[in-house]
Design a protein around this motif. Structure first.
Motif, mmCIF file in Angstrom:
data_model
loop_
_atom_site.group_PDB
_atom_site.id
_atom_site.type_symbol
_atom_site.label_atom_id
_atom_site.label_comp_id
_atom_site.label_asym_id
_atom_site.label_seq_id
_atom_site.Cartn_x
_atom_site.Cartn_y
_atom_site.Cartn_z
ATOM 1 N N TRP A 239 0.831 -1.214 0.000
ATOM 2 C CA TRP A 239 0.000 0.000 0.000
ATOM 3 C C TRP A 239 0.862 1.260 0.000
ATOM 4 O O TRP A 239 0.525 2.252 -0.638
ATOM 5 C CB TRP A 239 -0.909 0.010 1.227
ATOM 6 C CG TRP A 239 -2.004 -1.001 1.185
ATOM 7 C CD1 TRP A 239 -1.978 -2.252 1.717
ATOM 8 C CD2 TRP A 239 -3.278 -0.848 0.568
ATOM 9 N NE1 TRP A 239 -3.169 -2.895 1.466
ATOM 10 C CE2 TRP A 239 -3.987 -2.054 0.772
ATOM 11 C CE3 TRP A 239 -3.904 0.182 -0.127
ATOM 12 C CZ2 TRP A 239 -5.265 -2.250 0.301
ATOM 13 C CZ3 TRP A 239 -5.184 -0.008 -0.590
ATOM 14 C CH2 TRP A 239 -5.860 -1.207 -0.384
ATOM 15 N N TRP A 584 -8.400 -3.132 -5.839
ATOM 16 C CA TRP A 584 -8.218 -1.820 -5.193
ATOM 17 C C TRP A 584 -8.963 -0.741 -5.982
ATOM 18 O O TRP A 584 -9.715 0.071 -5.405
ATOM 19 C CB TRP A 584 -6.724 -1.546 -5.117
ATOM 20 C CG TRP A 584 -6.295 -0.182 -4.676
ATOM 21 C CD1 TRP A 584 -6.652 0.467 -3.543
ATOM 22 C CD2 TRP A 584 -5.385 0.685 -5.362
ATOM 23 N NE1 TRP A 584 -6.013 1.689 -3.472
ATOM 24 C CE2 TRP A 584 -5.228 1.845 -4.573
ATOM 25 C CE3 TRP A 584 -4.660 0.582 -6.548
ATOM 26 C CZ2 TRP A 584 -4.397 2.896 -4.957
ATOM 27 C CZ3 TRP A 584 -3.833 1.622 -6.921
ATOM 28 C CH2 TRP A 584 -3.712 2.769 -6.140
ATOM 29 N N GLN A 588 -12.550 1.222 -5.071
ATOM 30 C CA GLN A 588 -12.582 2.688 -5.068
ATOM 31 C C GLN A 588 -13.717 3.191 -5.963
ATOM 32 O O GLN A 588 -14.463 4.105 -5.585
ATOM 33 C CB GLN A 588 -11.243 3.240 -5.571
ATOM 34 C CG GLN A 588 -11.225 4.749 -5.822
ATOM 35 C CD GLN A 588 -11.277 5.578 -4.561
ATOM 36 O OE1 GLN A 588 -10.910 5.100 -3.491
ATOM 37 N NE2 GLN A 588 -11.733 6.815 -4.669
ATOM 38 N N SER A 772 -11.081 5.878 2.044
ATOM 39 C CA SER A 772 -11.302 5.217 0.757
ATOM 40 C C SER A 772 -10.068 4.402 0.357
ATOM 41 O O SER A 772 -8.957 4.656 0.850
ATOM 42 C CB SER A 772 -11.577 6.254 -0.329
ATOM 43 O OG SER A 772 -10.395 6.938 -0.688
ATOM 44 N N PRO A 773 -10.228 3.423 -0.532
ATOM 45 C CA PRO A 773 -9.062 2.634 -0.969
ATOM 46 C C PRO A 773 -7.955 3.492 -1.572
ATOM 47 O O PRO A 773 -6.771 3.265 -1.319
ATOM 48 C CB PRO A 773 -9.660 1.682 -2.009
ATOM 49 C CG PRO A 773 -11.084 1.529 -1.596
ATOM 50 C CD PRO A 773 -11.486 2.872 -1.072
ATOM 51 N N VAL A 776 -5.513 5.306 0.954
ATOM 52 C CA VAL A 776 -4.626 4.561 1.849
ATOM 53 C C VAL A 776 -3.147 4.857 1.594
ATOM 54 O O VAL A 776 -2.379 5.092 2.540
ATOM 55 C CB VAL A 776 -4.911 3.046 1.766
ATOM 56 C CG1 VAL A 776 -3.885 2.258 2.580
ATOM 57 C CG2 VAL A 776 -6.319 2.753 2.273
ATOM 58 N N ALA A 804 -6.210 -0.328 5.330
ATOM 59 C CA ALA A 804 -6.668 -1.053 4.150
ATOM 60 C C ALA A 804 -7.905 -1.880 4.469
ATOM 61 O O ALA A 804 -8.829 -1.983 3.655
ATOM 62 C CB ALA A 804 -5.549 -1.947 3.625
ATOM 63 N N ALA A 807 -10.765 0.436 4.416
ATOM 64 C CA ALA A 807 -11.019 0.960 3.076
ATOM 65 C C ALA A 807 -11.651 -0.071 2.160
ATOM 66 O O ALA A 807 -12.485 0.253 1.312
ATOM 67 C CB ALA A 807 -9.720 1.460 2.459
ATOM 68 N N MET A 808 -11.261 -1.353 2.331
ATOM 69 C CA MET A 808 -11.691 -2.383 1.377
ATOM 70 C C MET A 808 -12.920 -3.156 1.830
ATOM 71 O O MET A 808 -13.344 -4.091 1.153
ATOM 72 C CB MET A 808 -10.535 -3.355 1.129
ATOM 73 C CG MET A 808 -9.315 -2.701 0.482
ATOM 74 S SD MET A 808 -9.643 -2.086 -1.188
ATOM 75 C CE MET A 808 -9.677 -3.625 -2.114
#
Length: 814
Positions: A239, A584, A588, A772-773, A776, A804, A807-808
């Motif tokens: 990341w 990813w 998003q 959000s992805p 990161v 992460a 975000a995911m």
């Protein structure tokens, strides 16, 4: 009679190797016979250097000069941006010259050349002198320069793209104008493999910018490069981070497979770090070397010689070996981290094989997911033959001041004659008489705020209108201090017996105490003492600490930034990406939105009791740093209690105690007209820029006979003068020069201005419940860089996995 313009000595040399002269090599000889200047653009490995020198070699063939004998004196100058390149060219020229039996003497001259040899070169010059822009300018400061250069026939400028658009290019342009005045018949030649805009470089190369005076010679196309992107075998693309340490085991396997692998990094710190990590896994004790600009001359020469002899299996290097170095046995070039530009990548790839007919093989090793996208964009650009680069801008007034002083050291001058000479270079063709007069007055007195001090009185105009030195000592002081490259002050690292290993920055050395250990030049060292400008060391057990360097970051080019943004909105194209990168981007796209070429995406979300706003600018680190300063200042004014910010090349994350409900007012273009001016006036940026122009212009001298100022002393002197000038002479020529640097080079203000101009129409603000992805990669940097102070003095360290994970999560809605 030989029908070819190629002399028989050279034709037989080619035939003896089973070679043929390439079309562009013959075209360069034709240009010389036609008495034209020439710009050669040809792929790496195409024999550009030989093409540039072919007319010189021909002039020294006995079949050409006959009973008259070979030319006397200095015939050809070769100017290189790197000392290593000049030495490499010397090695590669000496062999054919000796094999052809030509009466041609070739020598190098740089800051590393012993003083006795420098003195001898002026009185008894070689036929070919290989040098750098700075050393050439110093040669022109001597009274005997008129005699030395009067019969000069050619100047060959190698890798012109590497420095023509910057201040070193300004200095070289002024030197070209002076040489042309001394030797009117001199012809200019420039070489490059990576020019995005050859016409602009033709204009820069030509006297008075006369493009028609310069032949454009394009080389034969070479074999297309083979570029791969290295991916983790078992893990996921990281990341965050830039070092790509995940790749060390795979990289070592690559080294074991190849005869020689050349590994490029973007910073000296990373070169030392990667070198150390490779030695940690080097169970076979393979010979692996390191090369960067802060190593001692002896260390660099030793490594360069070992590479030339094929004795190393791998070499970790920085931009110190970017250009032109011809080591034909390199199997593979590795780029650690993002390449930042397609031209830079092409240049580095060309170090592999270095043969036009053989494909160069390269591996790109991304440090994080955005760097994977950037690496993919760079690979696509290389595959398509697309190049990028910086554009030209008006020449620096600080550089002009240095050149004026060099001319005064050589001989008295008449100001209008010198102005005409200066204007013959494209960099200064638009210089008006008012600016010229200000530069002259600065060199003469330092400006009206400083003219009461004798030490600033360097030149004076007599009744006949002729300018001359006020005292001969000023010439010595100029030659001790002249130069364009203003690095942070360095201290020499040496053993007690006096052997030097290289240099570290003063601010790093200041953090050391006796007994501390650090790794440098591939060795673990223990500090014995700090004495004057030296760090005295001895061998030590393994140390993890590596010197940090404050050099300027390589900027992400606009060309690559545009390509990355285009990728983000090309959803069909995501299919070619690794699964984790594709997931990813898909997450998003589902949870938020995608930034694109015509869309400025701004996301806001809460995290860990703070409110975050992420701006996806793609304007590069420098511009994002400037934008972060400006936005936090506006947030302060609006009571939004900012806590700080962190930036990378792609985005900017700002946090505070209160949410940003509408980012548009924070991004209005007038921020550059008002807050930017106020901020730069009061920030370190302008002071740092002033320190550089003060040193370049000769206002502040770093070197005195038998003594060198420390960086702290230079900073104190320049800060003192800066405060005086801001108060009493705010329109001083060096304040103007510092502003130009602060706006353009340090802040990428042009890219930032374009972003803000379009923000009103292209802004898309998305409010999210959590990170959000796409945010990161920049969020994981928080706490890992020094942060500016804001209303909230907080340093948070985010772990990539937890971010992460948040975000995911597919159930995290907007």
């Amino acid at each position: 009679m030989n029908e070819s313009p190629l002399p028989p000595e050279i034709a037989e040399w080619f035939a003896g190797r089973g070679w043929r002269p390439r079309r562009h090599q013959m075209a360069m000889l034709d240009s010389a016979l036609a008495d034209k200047h020439a710009l050669l653009v040809a792929d790496t490995g195409a024999g550009k250097t030989l093409a540039g020198f072919l007319p010189t070699l021909a002039a020294f063939c006995p079949s050409q000069f006959g009973e008259a004998g070979p030319p006397e004196g200095l015939h050809t100058l070769y100017v290189s941006p790197l000392k290593a390149l000049a030495h490499d060219v010397q090695r590669n020229l000496v062999t054919p010259v000796e094999e052809m039996g030509l009466p041609l003497r070739i020598e190098t001259r740089s800051g590393d050349t012993p003083s006795d040899r420098k003195k001898r070169q002026r009185s008894k010059p070689p036929h070919v002198l290989l040098t750098t822009p700075e050393s050439l300018s110093l040669l022109l400061s001597y009274p005997d320069s008129f005699e030395l250069f009067k019969d000069l026939k050619r100047i060959v400028i190698d890798e012109i793209h590497a420095f023509a658009t910057g201040k070193r290019g300004d200095l070289l342009a002024l030197s070209l104008s002076r040489l042309q005045k001394i030797a009117p018949d001199m012809r200019r030649v420039a070489l490059s493999a990576t020019l995005a805009d050859p016409e602009a470089f033709r204009a820069w190369l030509a006297p008075w910018g006369d493009v028609d005076a310069v032949d454009l010679v394009e080389g034969e196309a070479g074999a297309p490069a083979e570029v791969e992107i290295l991916l983790p075998q078992e893990e996921r693309v990281p990341w965050g981070g830039h070092a790509a340490i995940w790749a060390i085991p795979q990289l070592y396997e690559e080294i074991c497979r190849n005869r020689t692998t050349l590994i490029f990094t973007n910073t000296r710190f990373l070169a030392e770090y990667i070198f150390q990590k490779l030695w940690d896994v080097n169970d076979d004790t393979l010979p692996i070397g390191i090369h960067h600009g802060s190593l001692s001359r002896e260390a660099r020469r030793k490594v360069e010689g070992a590479m030339a002899r094929g004795e190393l299996r791998a070499l970790v290097a920085t931009a110190s070996l970017d250009l032109g170095v011809d080591w034909g046995d390199i199997d593979c070039v590795v780029q650690m981290g993002a390449p930042k530009g397609s031209s830079r990548l092409l240049q580095r790839i060309g170090r592999a094989n270095h043969r036009l007919d053989s494909p160069s093989r390269a591996l790109l090793v991304p440090g994080n997911r955005f760097e994977f996208l950037e690496a993919t964009a760079a690979k696509d650009a290389v595959d398509e033959g697309q190049r990028d680069g910086e554009s030209f801008r008006p020449g620096g007034l600080d550089v002009l001041a240095q050149h004026v002083m060099a001319c005064a050291c050589a001989a008295p001058f008449q100001e209008m004659e010198l102005l005409t000479e200066v204007r013959s270079s494209l960099s200064y063709v638009d210089l008006d008489e008012a600016a010229w007069e200000r530069v002259l007055q600065f060199v003469a007195t330092g400006g009206y705020s400083l003219e009461a001090y004798d030490r600033f009185r360097r030149i004076v105009r007599d009744k006949a209108g002729i300018w001359r030195l006020t005292h001969p000592d000023h010439a010595q002081r100029h030659r001790m201090n002249a130069g364009i490259i203003v690095d942070s002050e360095m201290l020499t690292v040496r053993f007690r017996n006096g052997r030097s290993l290289g240099k570290v920055e003063e601010r790093f050395a200041a953090s050391l105490s006796p007994g501390d250990t650090f790794s440098f030049a591939g060795m673990s060292l223990e500090v014995e003492s700090l004495k004057d400008m030296d760090v005295i060391v001895r061998a030590a057990k393994k140390s993890a600490m590596i010197p940090s360097y404050g050099g300027q970051r390589l900027p992400l080019t606009t060309h690559l930034a545009d390509r990355v943004q285009a990728m983000l909105v090309d959803r069909v194209g995501w299919a070619r990406f690794p699964d984790d990168v594709r997931e990813w981007l898909e997450m998003q796209d589902w949870r938020s939105a995608m930034p694109g070429p015509d869309r400025l995406l701004v996301e806001s979300f809460p995290h860990a009791q703070r409110e975050y706003t992420v701006y996806y600018t793609f304007t590069g680190w420098n511009a994002n740093q400037s934008l972060g300063m400006l936005i936090t200042k506006r947030m302060e004014d609006r009571g939004l209690a900012p806590g700080g910010f962190v930036a990378n090349d792609y985005s900017l994350a700002v946090w505070g105690l209160k949410p940003v409900d509408d980012p548009a007012p924070l991004l209005s273009p007038d921020i550059l007209a008002h807050e930017f001016v106020d901020w730069v006036q009061d920030s370190y940026l302008l002071r740092r820029a002033f320190r550089e122009v003060a040193v370049i212009s000769g206002l502040v001298e770093r070197q005195h006979p038998g003594k060198r100022k420390t960086g702290r002393q230079v900073t104190f002197s320049t800060d003192l003068i800066y405060d005086v000038l801001r108060k009493y002479e705010p329109d001083h020529v060096l304040i103007e020069a510092a502003w130009a640097d602060a706006r353009a080079r340090m802040t990428d203000i042009g890219r930032l201005g374009d972003l803000l101009d379009g923000a009103a129409d292209n802004l898309q603000h998305v409010k999210l419940e959590r990170v959000s992805p796409l945010a990161v990669p920049v969020m994981v940097m928080i706490g890992r860089e020094s942060l500016p102070q804001g209303s909230v003095d907080d340093e948070l360290l985010f772990e990539a996995d937890s971010l992460a994970g948040a975000a995911m999560q597919p159930d995290a809605g907007i």
